[in-house]
Design an enzyme around this catalytic site. Structure first.
Site, PDB file in Angstrom:
ATOM      1  N   LEU A 199       0.633  -0.955  -0.106  1.00  0.00           N
ATOM      2  CA  LEU A 199      -0.523   0.034   0.049  1.00  0.00           C
ATOM      3  C   LEU A 199       0.564   1.429   0.089  1.00  0.00           C
ATOM      4  O   LEU A 199       2.131   1.604   0.595  1.00  0.00           O
ATOM      5  CB  LEU A 199      -1.079   0.099   1.335  1.00  0.00           C
ATOM      6  CG  LEU A 199      -1.780  -1.264   1.536  1.00  0.00           C
ATOM      7  CD1 LEU A 199      -3.086  -0.861   2.633  1.00  0.00           C
ATOM      8  CD2 LEU A 199      -2.979  -0.769  -0.152  1.00  0.00           C
ATOM      9  N   ASP A 200       0.658   1.948  -0.581  1.00  0.00           N
ATOM     10  CA  ASP A 200       1.164   3.585  -0.467  1.00  0.00           C
ATOM     11  C   ASP A 200       1.468   4.063   0.844  1.00  0.00           C
ATOM     12  O   ASP A 200       1.154   3.624   1.625  1.00  0.00           O
ATOM     13  CB  ASP A 200       0.262   4.562  -1.063  1.00  0.00           C
ATOM     14  CG  ASP A 200      -0.042   4.530  -2.449  1.00  0.00           C
ATOM     15  OD1 ASP A 200       1.014   3.390  -3.660  1.00  0.00           O
ATOM     16  OD2 ASP A 200      -0.720   5.617  -3.896  1.00  0.00           O
ATOM     17  N   TYR A 201       2.313   4.708   0.806  1.00  0.00           N
ATOM     18  CA  TYR A 201       2.533   5.570   2.039  1.00  0.00           C
ATOM     19  C   TYR A 201       1.429   6.211   3.404  1.00  0.00           C
ATOM     20  O   TYR A 201       1.568   5.809   3.646  1.00  0.00           O
ATOM     21  CB  TYR A 201       3.995   6.282   2.192  1.00  0.00           C
ATOM     22  CG  TYR A 201       4.354   6.856   3.023  1.00  0.00           C
ATOM     23  CD1 TYR A 201       5.749   6.843   4.377  1.00  0.00           C
ATOM     24  CD2 TYR A 201       4.052   8.340   3.468  1.00  0.00           C
ATOM     25  CE1 TYR A 201       5.717   7.234   4.813  1.00  0.00           C
ATOM     26  CE2 TYR A 201       4.806   8.764   4.222  1.00  0.00           C
ATOM     27  CZ  TYR A 201       5.239   8.604   5.591  1.00  0.00           C
ATOM     28  OH  TYR A 201       5.443   9.235   6.645  1.00  0.00           O
TER      29      TYR A 201
END
Length: 301
Positions: free
Chosen positions: A133-135
């Protein structure tokens, strides 16, 4: 300056580059991207020479046991799988050894009792993560504890991952459910941003097609934001963020794609279903931090 550590060579080597490649299994590409100068890398190494080596190179592909971040909730675990809820503003995995703000450092610090085996897929910093997942995105993540099973799931991801649902708070009132299909082109430094090409404007080329569907779950008239449940048909980097922005409803806090500034990017991986043999694993979490400022997630989902 990056932290360094001292090494004493036990043998002679033609160059520092050869020494590092043999001792730490580093590629020429990794060394080229490092802070080490070309002159230093070409220098001969003699027995008993003292060398200062960046810690990231000396501990290449190791997970740092120091963790900087919030406690991670373990949703479920057994011998095959650990399912957990990633907080927002935390990396899924490190990019180098000194990285401490990532999920895998949390598991390294906590030990095997947390249900994660970090001794698989050791030539990759992602270890047993089924996806990332993105930051700025929070939500459900799957960690696979068996290397053979991990590779099988990754190779058959679209077939075995049955559901990928996200919650997003977007600007404006979204009038009605819908679906979006567009081709993706990545631009900027390190392809850091997605640029979309509609199917009507697609002129050919090697661009992946992104598909998603969304359902409107609620609207907050005072804040002028909508709550959407998004189902990913495909799974491309920044797909939800870019496609919702393309219909004029960027995610709150996602300034990269035109969203208003906010305390976080309001995107949360709400539910994943993964089929492993005869068993279906369901990871679900409504613990999406700060979403309650706008919506009660316990109602209507």
């Amino acid at each position: 300056m990056p932290p360094e550590t001292n090494f004493s060579s036990l043998l002679d080597y033609d160059s520092v580059e050869a020494y590092l490649q043999q001792l730490f299994f580093l590629s020429k590409s990794q060394l080229k991207k490092s802070e080490l100068s070309k002159k230093f890398l070409q220098k001969a190494v003699h027995r008993k020479d003292q060398l200062q080596i960046p810690l990231d190179l000396a501990n290449n592909l190791e997970i740092n046991p120091k963790y900087l971040g919030k406690k991670i909730e373990i949703i479920f675990k057994d011998d095959q799988v650990a399912i957990f809820n990633k907080p927002y503003n935390l990396h899924s995995h490190p990019l180098n050894y000194t990285g401490q703000d990532n999920c895998l450092s949390f598991f390294r610090k906590g030990g095997r009792n947390l249900g994660v085996n970090l001794n698989i897929n050791k030539l990759n910093y992602g270890r047993g993560l089924l996806y990332r997942l993105d930051y700025g995105t929070s939500g459900v993540m799957f960690y696979i504890n068996d290397e053979g099973l991990l590779h099988n799931l990754r190779e058959n991801f679209s077939k075995l991952v049955k559901k990928k649902s996200y919650l997003a708070i977007v600007s404006g009132e979204v009038r009605g459910d819908g679906a979006i299909e567009s081709y993706f082109k990545y631009i900027g430094s390190k392809d850091s941003k997605a640029e979309l090409l509609s199917k009507n404007n697609y002129l050919g080329g090697d661009f992946p097609l992104g598909k998603l569907e969304y359902v409107v779950r609620n609207y907050n008239s005072s804040e002028k934001v909508s709550l959407l449940e998004v189902s990913l048909i495909t799974g491309l980097r920044h797909q939800i963020r870019a496609q919702l922005a393309s219909i004029g409803h960027p995610i709150l806090g996602d300034t990269l794609y035109g969203g208003k500034e906010a305390a976080r990017i309001f995107l949360h991986a709400y539910k994943y279903e993964v089929e492993i043999g005869e068993k279906k694993y369901v990871g679900k979490s409504l613990d999406a931090e700060l979403f309650s400022r706008f919506f009660d997630l316990d109602c209507g989902l």
